[in-house]
Design a protein around this motif. Sequence first.
Motif, PDB file in Angstrom:
ATOM      1  N   TYR A 136       3.745  -1.891  -0.578  1.00 11.69           N
ATOM      2  CA  TYR A 136       2.856  -0.734  -0.596  1.00 11.69           C
ATOM      3  C   TYR A 136       3.087   0.193   0.593  1.00 11.69           C
ATOM      4  O   TYR A 136       2.895   1.407   0.489  1.00 11.69           O
ATOM      5  CB  TYR A 136       1.390  -1.190  -0.685  1.00 11.69           C
ATOM      6  N   VAL A 137       3.502  -0.396   1.702  1.00 12.22           N
ATOM      7  CA  VAL A 137       3.837   0.438   2.867  1.00 12.22           C
ATOM      8  C   VAL A 137       4.979   1.371   2.459  1.00 12.22           C
ATOM      9  O   VAL A 137       4.947   2.578   2.686  1.00 12.22           O
ATOM     10  CB  VAL A 137       4.238  -0.444   4.083  1.00 12.22           C
ATOM     11  N   LEU A 197      -6.194   6.411   5.650  1.00 19.12           N
ATOM     12  CA  LEU A 197      -5.483   5.575   6.628  1.00 19.12           C
ATOM     13  C   LEU A 197      -5.833   5.924   8.072  1.00 19.12           C
ATOM     14  O   LEU A 197      -5.727   5.086   8.964  1.00 19.12           O
ATOM     15  CB  LEU A 197      -3.956   5.725   6.439  1.00 19.12           C
ATOM     16  N   LYS A 202       4.309  -4.977   2.436  1.00 19.53           N
ATOM     17  CA  LYS A 202       5.454  -4.075   2.643  1.00 19.53           C
ATOM     18  C   LYS A 202       5.791  -3.206   1.433  1.00 19.53           C
ATOM     19  O   LYS A 202       6.273  -2.095   1.564  1.00 19.53           O
ATOM     20  CB  LYS A 202       6.695  -4.872   3.066  1.00 19.53           C
ATOM     21  N   ALA A 246       3.759   3.947   0.021  1.00 21.24           N
ATOM     22  CA  ALA A 246       2.957   4.975   0.700  1.00 21.24           C
ATOM     23  C   ALA A 246       3.851   5.978   1.420  1.00 21.24           C
ATOM     24  O   ALA A 246       3.580   7.183   1.417  1.00 21.24           O
ATOM     25  CB  ALA A 246       2.000   4.322   1.690  1.00 21.24           C
ATOM     26  N   ASN A 302      -0.670  -4.981   5.506  1.00 19.35           N
ATOM     27  CA  ASN A 302       0.775  -4.889   5.716  1.00 19.35           C
ATOM     28  C   ASN A 302       1.572  -5.462   4.534  1.00 19.35           C
ATOM     29  O   ASN A 302       2.534  -6.196   4.722  1.00 19.35           O
ATOM     30  CB  ASN A 302       1.201  -5.546   7.034  1.00 19.35           C
ATOM     31  N   ILE A 339      -2.114  -1.565   2.429  1.00 19.52           N
ATOM     32  CA  ILE A 339      -1.410  -1.162   3.652  1.00 19.52           C
ATOM     33  C   ILE A 339      -2.034  -1.844   4.871  1.00 19.52           C
ATOM     34  O   ILE A 339      -1.322  -2.351   5.739  1.00 19.52           O
ATOM     35  CB  ILE A 339      -1.397   0.377   3.788  1.00 19.52           C
ATOM     36  N   VAL A 363       1.374   5.796   8.463  1.00 21.67           N
ATOM     37  CA  VAL A 363       1.327   4.694   7.499  1.00 21.67           C
ATOM     38  C   VAL A 363       1.649   3.379   8.218  1.00 21.67           C
ATOM     39  O   VAL A 363       0.934   2.381   8.078  1.00 21.67           O
ATOM     40  CB  VAL A 363       2.310   4.922   6.323  1.00 21.67           C
ATOM     41  N   ALA A 399      -0.642   0.094   9.108  1.00 17.17           N
ATOM     42  CA  ALA A 399      -0.230  -1.225   8.613  1.00 17.17           C
ATOM     43  C   ALA A 399      -0.136  -2.245   9.748  1.00 17.17           C
ATOM     44  O   ALA A 399       0.171  -3.409   9.511  1.00 17.17           O
ATOM     45  CB  ALA A 399       1.118  -1.113   7.891  1.00 17.17           C
TER      46      ALA A 399
END
Length: 318
Positions: free
Chosen positions: A17-18, A39, A15, A21, A13, A10, A133, A137
């Motif tokens: 995984y963003v 985070l 995406k 999450a 960045n 994250i 999140v 990121a």
Amino acid sequence: MNVNEIAEKIFENDKRYVSRAISIVESNNSISAELLKELHKRTGNAYRIGITGPPGAGKSTLTNQLAKFYRYQNKKVGIIAVDPTSPFTGGALLGDRVRMNDIGNDPGIFIRSMATRGSLGGLSKKTIDAADVLDAAGYEIIIFETVGVGQSELDIAKTADTTIVVLVPESGDSIQAMKAGLMEIADFFVLNKSDRPGSDSAQTALKTILMMRDHTEKDWLPNIIKCIASENVGTIEIAEEIERHRKFMINNNLLKEKREENYKIRIKEIAENFLKNELWTSESELFLSESLKNVISGTTSPYQVAEIIYNNFKKAGN
Ligand SMILES: Nc1nc2c(ncn2[C@@H]2O[C@H](COP(=O)(O)OP(=O)(O)OP(=O)(O)O)[C@@H](O)[C@H]2O)c(=O)[nH]1
Ligand SMILES: [Mg+2]
């Protein structure tokens, strides 16, 4: 993959995984809290903008234009659209709604829609978690789009650093907004669809309502900015007003105060959820169900039932 590894993705960045999450915080599963703890140290850098208003007012169209504006400034933009799936909100027909697809392919933009359906309560918590999140990121601007009906939608809009209420010239819109509690949360108003007749008189009506409120010279007075979002008219003025509000907040130490207040509300909610989860064991749920017939027949009062449940919870050593 463990929580630390997901967090690293994250911070880069990534995406995929963003997105993952956000699904984790949305489902509120067991690793959600662990991930958010990890985070948190990278949050606090994003500026959060809430865009709310009646269904079909042009919130998505404006969000689109603002996102493009910030992209020109090379800022990364995260968008969380809280989808009005309730059949009761009316407003724009599904086919007529702007879907923000044209900006979705930009690598510096992340769009996520969060459904209100099936999310009884906890919606604002999940939305704010999702924003964290995006903040972690590295998205510098986070826009929340929510329909200005319903308490949780207002709660989300309120947690933003700057809250914009979008209205349209149609007569009575400002009266409706007042009823819906939108007047109190607006840092400024956008009068969209100013290509339509009646925008000047709508502006005057809104101004009159605003001037009636108590204020001193030092207070921030919400402005009204006319725009035609579908033609990208007024976007720069809106972005400038966001910046003016941001500076006002910082210069008067209000941004810190507002964020502290938001954290306070959020921490209380999390702590209260711990209690709720412990209180509603299967035994207390069972006792509750079995008590109902006595409550209906009048032999037991709801207060007695609640007291017994609470006392049993205390007795269990809580
Ligand atoms: N005439 C006119 N139409 C506009 C303007 N801005 C947006 N629209 C149109 O209004 C309709 C609704 O716009 P959206 O941006 O989807 O509105 P919204 O507030 O996001 O709608 P919901 O998310 O469904 O509440 C679309 O057909 C837009 O093209 C404008 O300034 N003038
Ligand atoms: Mg929309």
